[in-house]
Each structure stands twice: as C-alpha cells, then as structure tokens.
Design a protein around this motif. Sequence first.
Motif, PDB file in Angstrom:
ATOM      1  N   ARG A  48       0.886  -1.178   0.000  1.00 40.96           N
ATOM      2  CA  ARG A  48       0.000   0.000   0.000  1.00 40.96           C
ATOM      3  C   ARG A  48       0.915   1.217   0.000  1.00 40.96           C
ATOM      4  O   ARG A  48       1.903   1.219  -0.715  1.00 40.96           O
ATOM      5  CB  ARG A  48      -0.927  -0.041   1.215  1.00 40.96           C
ATOM      6  N   SER A  49       0.615   2.227   0.819  1.00 41.11           N
ATOM      7  CA  SER A  49       1.484   3.415   0.747  1.00 41.11           C
ATOM      8  C   SER A  49       2.643   3.343   1.741  1.00 41.11           C
ATOM      9  O   SER A  49       3.546   4.157   1.705  1.00 41.11           O
ATOM     10  CB  SER A  49       0.664   4.688   0.970  1.00 41.11           C
ATOM     11  N   ARG A  69       0.484  -2.060  -6.433  1.00 40.41           N
ATOM     12  CA  ARG A  69       0.176  -1.020  -5.442  1.00 40.41           C
ATOM     13  C   ARG A  69      -1.339  -1.046  -5.214  1.00 40.41           C
ATOM     14  O   ARG A  69      -2.111  -0.695  -6.135  1.00 40.41           O
ATOM     15  CB  ARG A  69       0.634   0.332  -5.988  1.00 40.41           C
ATOM     16  N   ALA A  70      -1.755  -1.478  -4.024  1.00 43.16           N
ATOM     17  CA  ALA A  70      -3.190  -1.548  -3.726  1.00 43.16           C
ATOM     18  C   ALA A  70      -3.703  -0.141  -3.411  1.00 43.16           C
ATOM     19  O   ALA A  70      -3.942   0.218  -2.263  1.00 43.16           O
ATOM     20  CB  ALA A  70      -3.431  -2.502  -2.572  1.00 43.16           C
ATOM     21  N   GLY A  71      -3.856   0.665  -4.450  1.00 44.74           N
ATOM     22  CA  GLY A  71      -4.279   2.051  -4.314  1.00 44.74           C
ATOM     23  C   GLY A  71      -3.993   2.780  -5.613  1.00 44.74           C
ATOM     24  O   GLY A  71      -3.667   2.144  -6.627  1.00 44.74           O
ATOM     25  N   VAL A  72      -4.104   4.120  -5.573  1.00 44.60           N
ATOM     26  CA  VAL A  72      -3.921   4.916  -6.794  1.00 44.60           C
ATOM     27  C   VAL A  72      -2.460   5.356  -6.964  1.00 44.60           C
ATOM     28  O   VAL A  72      -1.778   4.966  -7.906  1.00 44.60           O
ATOM     29  CB  VAL A  72      -4.802   6.196  -6.767  1.00 44.60           C
ATOM     30  N   GLY A  73      -1.997   6.180  -6.020  1.00 41.50           N
ATOM     31  CA  GLY A  73      -0.702   6.853  -6.172  1.00 41.50           C
ATOM     32  C   GLY A  73       0.451   5.858  -6.118  1.00 41.50           C
ATOM     33  O   GLY A  73       0.528   5.038  -5.206  1.00 41.50           O
ATOM     34  N   ASN A  96     -10.412   2.989  -4.799  1.00 44.58           N
ATOM     35  CA  ASN A  96     -10.651   3.777  -3.583  1.00 44.58           C
ATOM     36  C   ASN A  96     -11.158   5.193  -3.877  1.00 44.58           C
ATOM     37  O   ASN A  96     -11.133   6.066  -3.001  1.00 44.58           O
ATOM     38  CB  ASN A  96      -9.393   3.807  -2.698  1.00 44.58           C
ATOM     39  N   ARG A 230      -2.186  14.567  -1.808  1.00 43.45           N
ATOM     40  CA  ARG A 230      -0.817  14.198  -1.489  1.00 43.45           C
ATOM     41  C   ARG A 230      -0.165  15.282  -0.637  1.00 43.45           C
ATOM     42  O   ARG A 230      -0.359  16.485  -0.884  1.00 43.45           O
ATOM     43  CB  ARG A 230       0.023  14.021  -2.763  1.00 43.45           C
ATOM     44  N   HIS A 278      -3.618   9.836   6.965  1.00 45.52           N
ATOM     45  CA  HIS A 278      -3.722   9.236   5.608  1.00 45.52           C
ATOM     46  C   HIS A 278      -4.771   8.117   5.583  1.00 45.52           C
ATOM     47  O   HIS A 278      -4.460   6.960   5.288  1.00 45.52           O
ATOM     48  CB  HIS A 278      -2.351   8.729   5.133  1.00 45.52           C
ATOM     49  N   ALA A 281      -8.227   6.285   1.931  1.00 43.31           N
ATOM     50  CA  ALA A 281      -8.617   5.023   1.272  1.00 43.31           C
ATOM     51  C   ALA A 281      -9.043   3.968   2.281  1.00 43.31           C
ATOM     52  O   ALA A 281      -9.334   2.837   1.898  1.00 43.31           O
ATOM     53  CB  ALA A 281      -7.437   4.498   0.463  1.00 43.31           C
ATOM     54  N   SER A 282      -9.057   4.357   3.564  1.00 45.49           N
ATOM     55  CA  SER A 282      -9.275   3.339   4.600  1.00 45.49           C
ATOM     56  C   SER A 282     -10.750   3.096   4.894  1.00 45.49           C
ATOM     57  O   SER A 282     -11.255   3.474   5.949  1.00 45.49           O
ATOM     58  CB  SER A 282      -8.519   3.736   5.869  1.00 45.49           C
TER      59      SER A 282
HETATM   60  O1  AKG Z   1      -3.157   2.751   0.692  1.00 47.80           O
HETATM   61  C1  AKG Z   1      -3.565   3.751   1.265  1.00 47.80           C
HETATM   62  O2  AKG Z   1      -4.184   3.723   2.320  1.00 47.80           O
HETATM   63  C2  AKG Z   1      -3.306   5.119   0.627  1.00 47.80           C
HETATM   64  C3  AKG Z   1      -4.120   5.326  -0.591  1.00 47.80           C
HETATM   65  C4  AKG Z   1      -3.614   6.407  -1.447  1.00 47.80           C
HETATM   66  O3  AKG Z   1      -3.099   7.399  -1.000  1.00 47.80           O
HETATM   67  C5  AKG Z   1      -3.738   6.252  -2.907  1.00 47.80           C
HETATM   68  O4  AKG Z   1      -4.392   5.285  -3.331  1.00 47.80           O
HETATM   69  O5  AKG Z   1      -3.184   7.075  -3.636  1.00 47.80           O
END
Ligand code: AKG
Length: 526
Positions: A48-49, A69-73, A96, A230, A278, A281-282
């Motif tokens: 994740r991040s 990467r389980a998320g966007v960024g 998310n 961010r 942060h 996404a939670s």
């Molecule tokens: O994984 C996370 O909780 C952060 C999510 C996040 O910042 C993203 O997906 O860009």
Amino acid sequence: MPKVLVSDPIDQVGIDILSQVAQVDVKTDLSPDDLIHIIPDYDALMIRSGTRVTQAVIAAGNQLKIIGRAGVGVDNVDVLAATRKGIVVVNSPEGNTIAAAEHTLAMMMAMSRYIPAANQAVKSNKWDRKHFTGVEVYKKTLGIVGLGKIGAHVATVARAMGMKLLAYDPFISHERAEQLGCRIVEMDVLLQQADYITLHIPKTAETTHLINAAAIARMKPTARIINCARGGIIDEAALAEALKEGKIAGAALDVYEQEPLGESPLRSLGKEMVMTPHLGASTEEAQVNVAIDVAEQIRDVLLGLPARSAVNIPGLRPDLLEQLRPYLQLAETLGNLVAQLAGGRVESLTVRLQGELATNQSQPIVVAALKGLLSHALQERVNYVNASLEAKERGIRVIETRDASIKDYSGSLHLSAKGSLGEHSVTGALLGDSEIRITSVDEFPVNVPPNRYMLFTLHRDMPGIIGKIGSLLGSFNVNIASMQVGRKIVRGDAVMVLSIDDPLPERILEEILKVPGIRDAYTVTL
Ligand SMILES: O=C(O)CCC(=O)C(=O)O
Ligand SMILES: NC(=O)C1=CN([C@@H]2O[C@H](COP(=O)(O)OP(=O)(O)OC[C@H]3O[C@@H](n4cnc5c(N)ncnc54)[C@H](O)[C@@H]3O)[C@@H](O)[C@H]2O)C=CC1
C-alpha cells in the motif's frame, strides 16, 4: 511455485486470490534494509502506501516480475527503475475513489462544525456549546483543484448539498466540467472566490507547494482548505503560520509532507485544524476493491497473462507488443510533444498513420499517442488501458486517419492537436529499428531526435535571428545541445528546434518572444 511478498496490510481477499497461484508471505513493518535483504527471493511484491520501493529495492529484486500497489498513487515506487528492469507496476486506479471522496466530504463537514474538537471536549467532561459554533456549507463556494475521478465525485455530492462549484484543472474540458455543475476558472480566481478549497491532483514538480504563502494570501480570511490528495501540495509551514495569524479560517489534512507526520507546527493548532493519518482510502469497501483489483493482476502476470492496469507497460498481447513497441514509443513521444505545443486543454487529436505504418493495427498506436498526450496531466495514472477512457472523459475528440501514399521513411506518424494554444502538428518516424526522429513541426520539415528539454520557435527566416536566440540562451547560462531550422521557402516562416541540456528558466520565454522576428516560442519537457 512463485513467491509473493505482501509488505503492507492488505485485505484477506487479496491474499486468498494470490494463494491460488503462489506462496504468499505477509511481512509488514519491514525496515528498508530488511526489505532489500529478503526481496531477492520474491517474484511479486504487493504494497500500500507504507512500503517505499526504492531503486535499491528494485536493484535487489532479481526475480521480481511485478509490483502491485493496492491504491492509486505510485509515488512510493520508483517506477522508472522498475520499467528499466522490466518489472510491471500495477495499481488500482478506481478502487478507492469513493472512499477518498467521502473522506474529503467528511473532513469538510468535520472542519465546518469543529466536530473533532467538540468530541474531545465532551470526552474531557466539558459542555461548551458557544466555543463550537460552526458554519454551513450550503450556498458556499467550493473550489475543486483537479477534476479527475475523486474531484468529480466530490463535485457531485457537494452540488447536491447546495454548494456552488468552481474547478481548476487545465486538462479537463469545459463540457465535462459543466456536466458536473462546475465552472472552470483560473487558479487565481478559485483562490479568491472559494469558501472551501479541496485538492485532488497528483503531486508533481508543478503542484509541489501549489498552496504556498502567496496562494494563501489570495484566499478569503473565511476560507477553509482540505488536502486528501498528497502531502507537499500545501506548504505546511506557510499553512500553520496562516492559521495561527487568522489569515484563513481552517484546514483539514489527511496527507503530509512527511509521513508519518513528525514534529510539526500543525500539531499545536486549535479547533480550526483537523487532521487524519492518511485515511482517505481506509474503508472496508475500498480495501476489498483495491486488494481484489491488484491481487488479480499479480495472479495474471504470474500466469503469463497481461495486466489490465499496468502503469508502465501496455496491456497488449506480448507478441503484438514486441512488434509494435518502437511505434508505441514513437506515438507516446509525439503525443507528449504535441500536447505541450497545443497547450493544456486539448479538445481534439488527429492521428494519421502514414506510408507502411498505415497497414498496421492502429488502435494501440492511437492509445499510445493518447497516453503521451495525457501523461503531462495525469503522470503515471494514465496507461494503455485507460488512456482512451481518460481522453473521452476529458471531452477529447480523437480522429484516426490513414494515408498509405505518403512514402517518407518506412512509415511515419502524424499527430495534430487543438488546444488552448491553438492547433499544432508533429510528424515522427523511426530511423533503423527504433531510433525516433521528429520529422516535422507545424508542417515544417525537420529531422531531430527527441530530447528531454526542447525549445521550439516559429519565426521569420531572416539573417541574425539564430545568433540572437543563441546569445540569449547563453546569457541565461543555457547550454544548447543541437539546433535545427525547418523552412518551406527562403525568408518565409520557419521553425527552430533546439535541444537543451537543462530545464529552461521560466522567464526565458518572455525574452525570446521579444526578439524581432520571433512569432511564438514553446518549451517542452519530454
Ligand atoms: O493505501 C492507502 O491507504 C493510501 C491510498 C492512497 O493514497 C492512494 O491510493 O493514492
Ligand atoms: N488520501 C488518500 O488516501 C488517497 C489519495 N489519493 C490521491 O488523490 C489524488 C487524485 O486522485 P484521482 O482523482 O484518482 O486522480 P485522477 O488522475 O483521476 O485526477 C487527477 C486530476 O488532476 C488534474 N491535474 C493534474 N495536474 C494538475 C494541475 N497542475 N493543476 C490542476 N489539475 C491538475 C488532472 O487533469 C486530473 O483530472 C491523487 O494524488 C491520489 O494519489 C487517491 C486515493 C486515496
């Protein structure tokens, strides 16, 4: 059996999917050294991040095929290093979105009604009602910076709450903004008119400290700002100072310049400052979405199938990919170039496959051109899978044509884009198997390889003009790597293409435009 390392907390549903095809080791809270030490054993890494996948981690990952990467960024992954090493990086661009948008709205409401401070007071046995008189969002103006997926959902809900919407996003069409009930304005207008400002942009060199002391000075004293995008987009020291001095009324932050947040003047602020660690996404739902999205892609890649949301390689059949790879690179480079010549808000892109190239399957080439076109705005979030959809959502009209009769090189590609700086075109071809050449700019013939930093001018072909530009760049200590002029007739209009060793200082354009005979000038970073 392949081995997958999961180094951040991931929903069990993702682990179950991976376990179908791999041995899965969940090891969270690894130090950077521990990660470097154990990564050579693994075929895939899911994060994740929390985990930083640095160049050193990638260099050590000799078996690594994919990073999920389980998320966007993906700013915690050195994507370039991974690409260079042929490691696929995948993310979950939409899993998310709703969670992050709802967190933003929750932060806006919590900040407006001082809920965190009031909650704390009641828990400390205080019954203070006067101190927590808040404000309503109804009929207030919300300024949305970045009208992508999260910004759009925030807009939809905020509109239903009776808010007036302004948006700043140089890469979104007026039509798309109108659909969302937003009026597109310049950043300065948004800063001055908004009661609430919410940020939904990636962190790039351009957006770092976008909200600094000068930007805050443009805001109303009653304004409130939210950052669930961010850390580092807001200058935290300037924000703390402004809140302390009452220059603005409040702030709500989910993300920070350094995470976890260390010593910070933000911590000592009062009820006007709302902070979460942060958590955008939670939510249970988002964590299930992103875990499934990314685990399925890791499973597929380990099985030799393409990933559907790769950040760094096209999701095409491997054999086709191999054959088209140089042309995809050409299309991406030209797309990136023409987007910068045409200015931010591109309305249309015409892709013309010429000569031998006209016999090829055009769709991946068009997608690659769109990926290049959007890459300046969306960075790593645009990929071969989502480029067409992203373009459609931005209202970009794509026209695809072929002309087999044009016989320059062994096939060439012509892109023409209409944007806020007017209509511009570029042509490119491959020299040998894979060397890219830009062969025309605005229909003027040239023959130059693309370079990271470039300067293009449209000028009158007259004696002395090249020398003047050379001296001007010299006076700014800018080193020219190569220079070429393209013209159709002697002493008519011409273009000059310069490859530069370093980024050009911003104010240089103003000076170039003052040179007699120069009609237009554009700096480009590829
Ligand atoms: O994984 C996370 O909780 C952060 C999510 C996040 O910042 C993203 O997906 O860009
Ligand atoms: N707090 C959290 O836990 C989460 C944070 N995020 C972050 O939220 C942000 C937005 O995510 P999405 O909406 O999914 O991205 P997106 O890619 O759909 O939208 C980003 C938008 O920003 C615009 N943009 C790019 N540069 C800009 C600039 N200089 N000025 C104004 N607009 C600009 C783009 O045109 C695009 O429309 C990202 O930074 C992402 O990493 C995403 C999910 C969870």
